[in-house]
Design a protein around this motif. Structure first.
Motif, short mmCIF file in Angstrom:
data_model
loop_
_atom_site.label_atom_id
_atom_site.label_comp_id
_atom_site.label_asym_id
_atom_site.label_seq_id
_atom_site.Cartn_x
_atom_site.Cartn_y
_atom_site.Cartn_z
N ILE A 11 -8.58 10.19 0.32
CA ILE A 11 -7.58 10.54 1.34
C ILE A 11 -7.48 12.05 1.44
O ILE A 11 -7.46 12.75 0.42
CB ILE A 11 -6.20 9.94 0.99
N ASN A 20 2.07 5.30 -0.90
CA ASN A 20 1.57 6.67 -1.03
C ASN A 20 1.77 7.22 -2.44
O ASN A 20 1.13 8.20 -2.81
CB ASN A 20 2.30 7.59 -0.04
N SER A 60 -1.33 8.14 3.33
CA SER A 60 -2.37 7.24 3.82
C SER A 60 -2.51 7.35 5.34
O SER A 60 -1.55 7.66 6.05
CB SER A 60 -2.04 5.80 3.43
N ASN A 101 0.87 -1.18 0.00
CA ASN A 101 0.00 0.00 0.00
C ASN A 101 0.90 1.23 0.00
O ASN A 101 1.43 1.63 1.04
CB ASN A 101 -0.92 -0.02 1.22
N VAL A 119 -11.19 5.18 -3.08
CA VAL A 119 -10.65 5.56 -1.78
C VAL A 119 -10.36 7.06 -1.78
O VAL A 119 -9.75 7.59 -2.71
CB VAL A 119 -9.36 4.78 -1.45
N GLN A 157 -8.68 8.72 5.80
CA GLN A 157 -8.83 7.81 4.66
C GLN A 157 -10.19 7.14 4.73
O GLN A 157 -10.52 6.50 5.74
CB GLN A 157 -7.71 6.77 4.66
N ASN A 198 -5.27 15.21 3.67
CA ASN A 198 -4.18 15.60 4.58
C ASN A 198 -4.27 17.10 4.84
O ASN A 198 -4.54 17.87 3.93
CB ASN A 198 -2.80 15.32 3.98
N ARG A 239 -12.92 4.58 2.60
CA ARG A 239 -13.18 3.66 1.49
C ARG A 239 -14.62 3.88 1.05
O ARG A 239 -15.56 3.33 1.60
CB ARG A 239 -12.95 2.21 1.91
N TYR A 250 -3.15 4.78 7.19
CA TYR A 250 -2.71 3.52 7.77
C TYR A 250 -1.19 3.38 7.77
O TYR A 250 -0.50 3.89 6.88
CB TYR A 250 -3.32 2.34 7.02
N SER A 261 -0.16 12.64 -1.30
CA SER A 261 -0.97 12.43 -0.10
C SER A 261 -0.45 11.24 0.70
O SER A 261 0.15 10.31 0.16
CB SER A 261 -2.43 12.21 -0.49
#
Length: 333
Positions: A204, A39, A46, A37, A202, A194, A206, A196, A48, A44
């Motif tokens: 996201i 970025n 994530s 996973n 998805v 984030q 910031n 879903r 997680y 941006s």
């Protein structure tokens, strides 16, 4: 170059936040994924963490063309992005370093004088901690066995995001021509969410406050929407970034595509541009993401689980016996 006196108080606040991370993380969990996973290809971050035992590299090359209508300059920028992410101590905590090193060939019109600027435009280190995960509740992850639509279309509850916070520092080493006069170290904080929206979309966001305590503190936001195709090895994204500072302000738009070659390896490509002419910016970048995955799920031994289940069953049995008044004595064990 040494930090300014005005930065001492932000440093104290930064240490307090980091200590809070360590205390909160003992009781929290995150989502480790079997597939990398990253970025990338956007900017941006994530919400997680990568997970304990995971070391992840995200890197790429970039080229940018700039023209400044007021200063009457034009430049070409070559550079490299690199980020290192490491799952630290527990699932919700991530150590994150990111840097961008560039060489800008600047031409002053109409005389044609040239100047080359070379240094880091980004160099920061910090900790990211997952505060809230809406999918921590097992009930939230259960599919609806009676409705395909309920599992695959947008629902209002999908807007509830995972939330993480970040605390770190930006480093300006030596005589950096891009940030003259800045202290060697200045604090940086950020919040990341984030959501879903559907299994394929998805969202996201910031919000960051950087170079705290300097003469030119910087606010920025990022909003990124990504979409996975039916062939999940391919995904696309579009991203909007806003930057507000007395030194430089802009609104940028990026879009790109990523391809998953292996569960631990991804390649990507993006293009982007700004919305003003002081300077006008257009750029392209390509890169890769790779991880070394030594993650191990922390599960209790089978014997311990069985013992705990047995103790719970005995406790329920004693409670039922007491409530029914059948005279059965509690098990002394």
């Amino acid at each position: 170059m040494t930090p300014k006196a005005g930065c001492v108080r932000p440093y104290a606040s930064l240490i307090g936040v980091l200590l809070a991370f360590l205390c909160l993380g003992l009781s929290a969990r995150a989502q480790y994924t079997d597939v990398i996973n990253s970025n990338r290809p956007g900017k941006s971050v994530s919400a997680y963490a990568v997970g304990t035992g995971v070391i992840q590299l995200e890197s790429g090359l970039l080229y940018e063309r700039r023209e400044h209508s007021v200063l009457d300059t034009e430049s070409g920028v070559f550079g490299a992005d690199i980020a290192l992410r490491y799952g630290l101590l527990f699932e919700t905590l991530e150590l994150h370093w990111e840097g961008t090193y560039v060489s800008e060939s600047l031409t002053f019109n109409p005389g044609g004088e040239k100047e080359t600027l070379t240094d880091f435009t980004t160099n920061r280190l910090g900790l990211k901690f997952l505060l809230y995960d809406p999918y921590k509740d097992p009930e939230r992850n259960k599919p609806n066995l009676y409705s395909w639509r309920a599992n695959n279309v947008f629902q209002l509850r999908n807007l509830i995001p995972a939330v993480s916070v970040y605390a770190g520092a930006t480093f300006t080493l030596g005589d950096n021509p891009f940030y003259p006069g800045d202290p060697t170290v200045s604090p940086r904080v950020m919040a990341a969410t984030q959501s879903r929206l559907t299994p394929r979309f998805v969202l996201i966001t910031n919000v960051a406050y950087d170079r705290i305590g300097t003469d030119f503190p910087e606010w920025s936001y990022l909003v990124s929407l990504s979409h996975a195709f039916r062939n999940p090895k391919w995904s696309v994204f579009v991203e909007n970034q806003g930057i507000q500072s007395d030194r430089y302000s802009d609104v940028l738009l990026r879009s790109g595509i990523a391809h998953l070659f292996h569960e631990n390896f991804q390649a990507d490509l993006l293009v982007g541009a700004g919305f003003k002419n002081t300077p006008a910016r257009a750029f392209v970048a390509a890169g890769i993401s790779y991880r070394l995955d030594y993650h191990q799920d922390k599960v209790k031994p089978i014997d311990e689980q069985e013992s705990r289940i047995g103790r719970k069953a005995q406790k329920n049995k004693r409670k039922k016996s007491k409530d029914s008044g059948d005279g059965v004595l509690p098990d002394p064990s």
